[in-house]
Each structure stands twice: as C-alpha cells, then as structure tokens.
Design a protein around this motif. Structure first.
Motif, PDB file in Angstrom:
ATOM      1  N   ASP A  75      46.665  32.904  36.693  1.00 33.23           N
ATOM      2  CA  ASP A  75      47.247  34.223  36.961  1.00 33.23           C
ATOM      3  C   ASP A  75      46.157  35.264  37.189  1.00 33.23           C
ATOM      4  O   ASP A  75      46.256  36.083  38.103  1.00 33.23           O
ATOM      5  N   ASP A  76      45.112  35.236  36.381  1.00 34.19           N
ATOM      6  CA  ASP A  76      43.992  36.168  36.565  1.00 34.19           C
ATOM      7  C   ASP A  76      43.293  35.924  37.901  1.00 34.19           C
ATOM      8  O   ASP A  76      42.901  36.854  38.592  1.00 34.19           O
ATOM      9  N   SER A  77      43.137  34.657  38.261  1.00 38.87           N
ATOM     10  CA  SER A  77      42.494  34.308  39.524  1.00 38.87           C
ATOM     11  C   SER A  77      43.299  34.838  40.713  1.00 38.87           C
ATOM     12  O   SER A  77      42.739  35.354  41.679  1.00 38.87           O
ATOM     13  N   LEU A  78      44.614  34.735  40.629  1.00 35.44           N
ATOM     14  CA  LEU A  78      45.464  35.185  41.737  1.00 35.44           C
ATOM     15  C   LEU A  78      45.399  36.695  41.948  1.00 35.44           C
ATOM     16  O   LEU A  78      45.729  37.185  43.025  1.00 35.44           O
ATOM     17  N   GLN A  79      44.964  37.433  40.935  1.00 35.21           N
ATOM     18  CA  GLN A  79      44.836  38.889  41.083  1.00 35.21           C
ATOM     19  C   GLN A  79      43.779  39.252  42.127  1.00 35.21           C
ATOM     20  O   GLN A  79      43.802  40.344  42.691  1.00 35.21           O
TER      21      GLN A  79
END
Length: 183
Positions: free
Chosen positions: A138-142
């Motif tokens: 989820d953090d990466s997709l930001q």
C-alpha cells in the motif's frame, strides 16, 4: 514404458512453454506499465534488489515463477487424459496444448483493447480505490504516477490466467471429442 516417457516429456514441454509465455507476457505488460512491476509485483514477490536491476530481469523472473505451474497443470491434465487409450496420439495432445497457448494469448490481446478503452484519463475517475494488499505494498502504491497504465497492465495480467483456464477446458473438450470420434 514409452507412454510414461512421452508423458514426462510432454509435461516438461508444457512447463517450458508456460514459463516462457509468462516471461514474454510480462515483458509486454512491463512496457505498458513499469509501475505495475516496480511498485506492486516486485514488492509482492519480495524480489531482492539484485533481481530487479535491470528491471526486466525481475520482470522475467516473476513471469516464469507466475506461470510455470500452469504448464504443469496443463501437461498433467492433457497428457494423462485417456493415456492408455490408443485413439489419442501425442499429436492430438500437442494440438490441445496449442489451443491453450493460443487461447491465453488471444485473451491477453482482447483484454489489452478492453483495458485500454476502460482505463482512460479522460473518464475523470474521482478516486482510485485499490484493495489493501498490506502496508508495504500500500505504501509503495502511493508513489504511483500513472494509475491508468497500472490498471491496464493488471487487467491484462489477470485475464491471461482466465485465458489459460478456458484454453485448458477447450483443449480437454478437443481431446474428448477426438476420443469419441475415434471410438
């Protein structure tokens, strides 16, 4: 004994075809969206950084590891159906395996056009709501800059599995039809 050797070779060939299909398929979808791999699949597969430099190496590794098992399923299924029945030849089985490959490839191409039409910036989507994949992903997709290309690549990627499954069903039907015709 010869039938068992042929079965083993058929399964190995099915695995190789499926794995190479995954490698080529992922190279194409990487060209559509590198972010799909860098921000999602590399993280999801927990690839060490040395496998992602150059990125296309990591793309190939994921392609192989994501599809070889489908070749195992195809090889076992198509290779063992009615193995002791001499009405089905190795050629018949290869035709059925070719059907699986062609169907998966066709699904990918059709889905490319559908995904391209569906995921357009001009459609003014208000918010992209991705399912939660876990905090790290989820953090990466930001960091994503082109969600439309990401969604196109993801759609194509997922539909290829559906194409493989449908192709396998068609291949089984081909062998069944051939068996009934020869009986």
């Amino acid at each position: 004994m010869r039938k068992l050797i042929n079965l083993f070779l058929f399964i190995v060939l099915s695995i190789l075809l499926s794995g190479f299909y995954g490698v080529i398929h992922n190279q194409i979808t990487y060209s559509i969206s590198s972010e799909y791999f860098r921000l999602f699949l590399f993280v999801q597969h927990q690839l060490p950084e040395y496998f992602t430099q150059p990125a296309r190496l990591g793309v190939s590794i994921i392609g192989w590891s994501s599809t070889w098992w489908m070749g195992l399923i195809n090889g076992i299924t198509l290779g063992t159906l009615w193995i002791w029945n001499d009405s089905l030849t190795t050629k018949d089985r290869f035709k059925a395996l070719g059907t699986v490959c062609i169907t998966a490839f066709t699904f990918s191409i059709i889905t490319y056009f559908i995904a391209y039409i569906q995921w357009q910036p001009k459609r003014n989507y208000e918010v992209f709501s991705f399912p939660s994949y876990g905090e790290i992903i989820d953090d990466s997709l930001q960091a994503m800059t082109n969600p439309y290309a990401f969604l196109r690549a993801e759609t194509i990627h997922n539909s290829s599995y559906l194409g493989g499954i449908i192709g396998l069903l068609i291949g089984v039907f081909q062998l069944w039809k051939k068996k009934i015709t020869n009986s």
